[in-house]
Design an enzyme around this catalytic site. Structure first.
Site, PDB file in Angstrom:
ATOM      1  N   ASP A   1      -7.751  19.372 -14.964  1.00 39.07           N
ATOM      2  CA  ASP A   1      -8.064  18.025 -15.455  1.00 39.07           C
ATOM      3  C   ASP A   1      -7.733  18.021 -16.947  1.00 39.07           C
ATOM      4  O   ASP A   1      -8.398  18.679 -17.743  1.00 39.07           O
ATOM      5  CB  ASP A   1      -9.539  17.715 -15.208  1.00 39.07           C
ATOM      6  CG  ASP A   1      -9.936  16.312 -15.659  1.00 39.07           C
ATOM      7  OD1 ASP A   1      -9.235  15.733 -16.509  1.00 39.07           O
ATOM      8  OD2 ASP A   1     -10.974  15.808 -15.197  1.00 39.07           O
TER       9      ASP A   1
ATOM     10  N   TYR B   1     -16.887  17.640 -15.461  1.00 39.71           N
ATOM     11  CA  TYR B   1     -17.334  16.253 -15.608  1.00 39.71           C
ATOM     12  C   TYR B   1     -18.401  15.922 -14.558  1.00 39.71           C
ATOM     13  O   TYR B   1     -18.289  16.313 -13.394  1.00 39.71           O
ATOM     14  CB  TYR B   1     -16.130  15.326 -15.482  1.00 39.71           C
ATOM     15  CG  TYR B   1     -16.436  13.875 -15.244  1.00 39.71           C
ATOM     16  CD1 TYR B   1     -17.152  13.124 -16.178  1.00 39.71           C
ATOM     17  CD2 TYR B   1     -16.010  13.236 -14.080  1.00 39.71           C
ATOM     18  CE1 TYR B   1     -17.427  11.784 -15.955  1.00 39.71           C
ATOM     19  CE2 TYR B   1     -16.285  11.897 -13.848  1.00 39.71           C
ATOM     20  CZ  TYR B   1     -16.997  11.179 -14.792  1.00 39.71           C
ATOM     21  OH  TYR B   1     -17.276   9.852 -14.562  1.00 39.71           O
TER      22      TYR B   1
ATOM     23  N   ARG C   1       0.839  -1.202   0.000  1.00 40.10           N
ATOM     24  CA  ARG C   1       0.000   0.000   0.000  1.00 40.10           C
ATOM     25  C   ARG C   1       0.876   1.256   0.000  1.00 40.10           C
ATOM     26  O   ARG C   1       0.525   2.280  -0.579  1.00 40.10           O
ATOM     27  CB  ARG C   1      -0.948  -0.020   1.195  1.00 40.10           C
ATOM     28  CG  ARG C   1      -1.821   1.218   1.329  1.00 40.10           C
ATOM     29  CD  ARG C   1      -3.033   1.009   2.221  1.00 40.10           C
ATOM     30  NE  ARG C   1      -2.810   0.152   3.357  1.00 40.10           N
ATOM     31  CZ  ARG C   1      -2.234   0.536   4.502  1.00 40.10           C
ATOM     32  NH1 ARG C   1      -1.788   1.771   4.641  1.00 40.10           N
ATOM     33  NH2 ARG C   1      -2.107  -0.327   5.505  1.00 40.10           N
TER      34      ARG C   1
ATOM     35  N   LYS D   1      -9.226   6.721 -19.536  1.00 41.32           N
ATOM     36  CA  LYS D   1      -9.479   7.181 -20.899  1.00 41.32           C
ATOM     37  C   LYS D   1      -8.239   6.994 -21.783  1.00 41.32           C
ATOM     38  O   LYS D   1      -7.755   5.885 -21.925  1.00 41.32           O
ATOM     39  CB  LYS D   1      -9.946   8.641 -20.859  1.00 41.32           C
ATOM     40  CG  LYS D   1     -11.012   8.949 -19.812  1.00 41.32           C
ATOM     41  CD  LYS D   1     -12.250   8.077 -19.906  1.00 41.32           C
ATOM     42  CE  LYS D   1     -13.425   8.571 -19.084  1.00 41.32           C
ATOM     43  NZ  LYS D   1     -13.201   8.560 -17.623  1.00 41.32           N
TER      44      LYS D   1
END
Length: 390
Positions: free
Chosen positions: A180, A105, A53, A205
């Site tokens: 973004d 978004y 982690r 994406k």
């Protein structure tokens, strides 16, 4: 880690992935699935590897690779684009203020409205980032962070990144400016070079590009911000799996090649749509008709496969057109090798009223097309037959 190579494609293939890093000099980075690492004695371990982690070799290789592509000093990856944004927003405390793009978004909008405002009690002001007066009015003494998309979704408005960063920093140099950059990728645009503090992508994406990984990434040149992002990985447990990191890293190797074809195909399709009598309007930044075309040409080196357009008619005509498509899939994502198309208002629930959506350009006949890597002639033929029958 800034890129050790002069050209983007070479960095995409090699940065962070030297065979000398691995035990057997593997050319393809191995997938390290181990959750923990043997210590030679209590508290003594190799490198930074104590618990997965905290650090994982496959994840770090991807982070080094993406940092090089964005020409950033630091990079951290997360299990989704929204997880990446959530990690960023943890920099803002109760009583502080965020300025967010009004046409952000949908997932980010829900995060802002349902979590940041309602649960965390942080004030959020939504504005049009293409209007500098709106920004000047929105800035406050308690403003902590500014967040916007460089190419908005789904109407492809273009924000002058350097202008916004300068305006905000002149008001208060400590306000964080975040972009973004998902829609255009670091191959075509690097926002950090325009004065922003952090840039994020939904790797789901274009960066992965194959529709089989969900992931987000944040890059910065500031160690303090990177330390916060690492805290979100380690303490909040916001990490992607090693296998997903491997797949995303495989995707970056072809990013430069894919983006060239995405742009070539999108340009051909945008030209076809512009000449179709069934189309009311085409939105494509490479066209001089785009309201922010000059800004696009100033800050970007090209354009992705995103094309938005308006069908002549309304919801009925738009629905009929979409259902007639044979090669192009109706789906809600973007940036894949396969072509994906959607009508936002017909497929996604919006909380805003009809008049507010119309003001933003979101109407029933708006179509967003993520142009894939199929042969452009086949894509145009599919569009042509669907338009003729609708």
């Amino acid at each position: 880690m800034t890129s050790p190579f002069e050209h983007f494609g070479t960095s995409a293939i090699h940065a962070g992935q030297s065979p000398n890093k691995w035990d057997l000099n593997q050319i393809s980075p191995p997938i390290s699935l181990s959750t923990t690492y043997k210590q030679s004695e209590p508290g003594v371990f190799k490198g930074n590897y104590d618990y997965s982690r905290d650090a994982n070799p496959t994840r770090i290789a991807l982070e080094e690779n993406l940092a090089a592509l964005e020409n950033a000093s630091h990079c951290k990856v997360f299990p989704s684009g929204l997880a990446a944004i959530s990690a960023i927003l943890r920099l803002v405390k109760h009583g502080e203020h965020i300025i967010c793009a009004e046409d952000i978004y949908g997932g980010t909008l829900c995060l802002m409205e349902d979590v940041i405002q309602q649960i965390d009690g942080i004030e959020v002001t939504f504005i049009d980032f293409t209007n500098n007066d709106s920004m000047k009015k929105a800035l406050k003494s308690n403003t902590k962070l500014v967040l916007f998309e460089s190419y908005t979704n789904p109407t492809l408005k273009i924000v002058d990144i350097e202008e916004i960063a300068t305006l905000v920093k002149n008001f208060n140099k400590d306000i964080l400016v975040v972009v973004d950059n998902t829609f255009i990728t670091p191959y075509f645009q690097r926002p950090l070079s325009f004065g922003v503090d952090m840039v994020m992508h939904s790797c789901t994406k274009y960066i992965n590009g194959h529709g089989d990984v969900m992931m987000g990434v944040v890059m910065t040149n500031f160690e303090q911000l990177d330390n916060h992002l690492h805290l979100m990985q380690k303490t909040a447990g916001s990490i992607p799996s090693p296998f997903d990191c491997f797949l995303a890293m495989r995707g970056t190797k072809t990013l430069h090649v894919r983006m060239r074809v995405h742009m070539e195909n999108a340009l051909a399709i945008a030209k076809f749509l512009e000449n179709s009598p069934k189309i009311e309007k085409v939105i494509f930044p490479l066209f001089e008709s785009h309201p922010q075309h000059k800004i696009h040409m100033k800050q970007a080196k090209g354009m992705s496969g995103m094309v938005s357009f308006y069908i002549k008619g309304g919801a009925e005509e738009t629905n009929k057109f979409l259902c007639k498509l044979k090669l192009i899939s109706i789906a809600a994502s973007l940036g894949d090798v396969e072509s994906i198309i959607m009508a936002p208002l017909l497929m996604i629930p919006f909380t805003a009223n009809e008049e507010a959506l119309k003001k933003k350009g979101i109407t029933p006949n708006l179509v967003r097309f993520s142009v894939g890597l199929e042969e452009k002639e086949d894509l145009i033929a599919d569009l042509k037959q669907a338009l003729e029958d609708s």
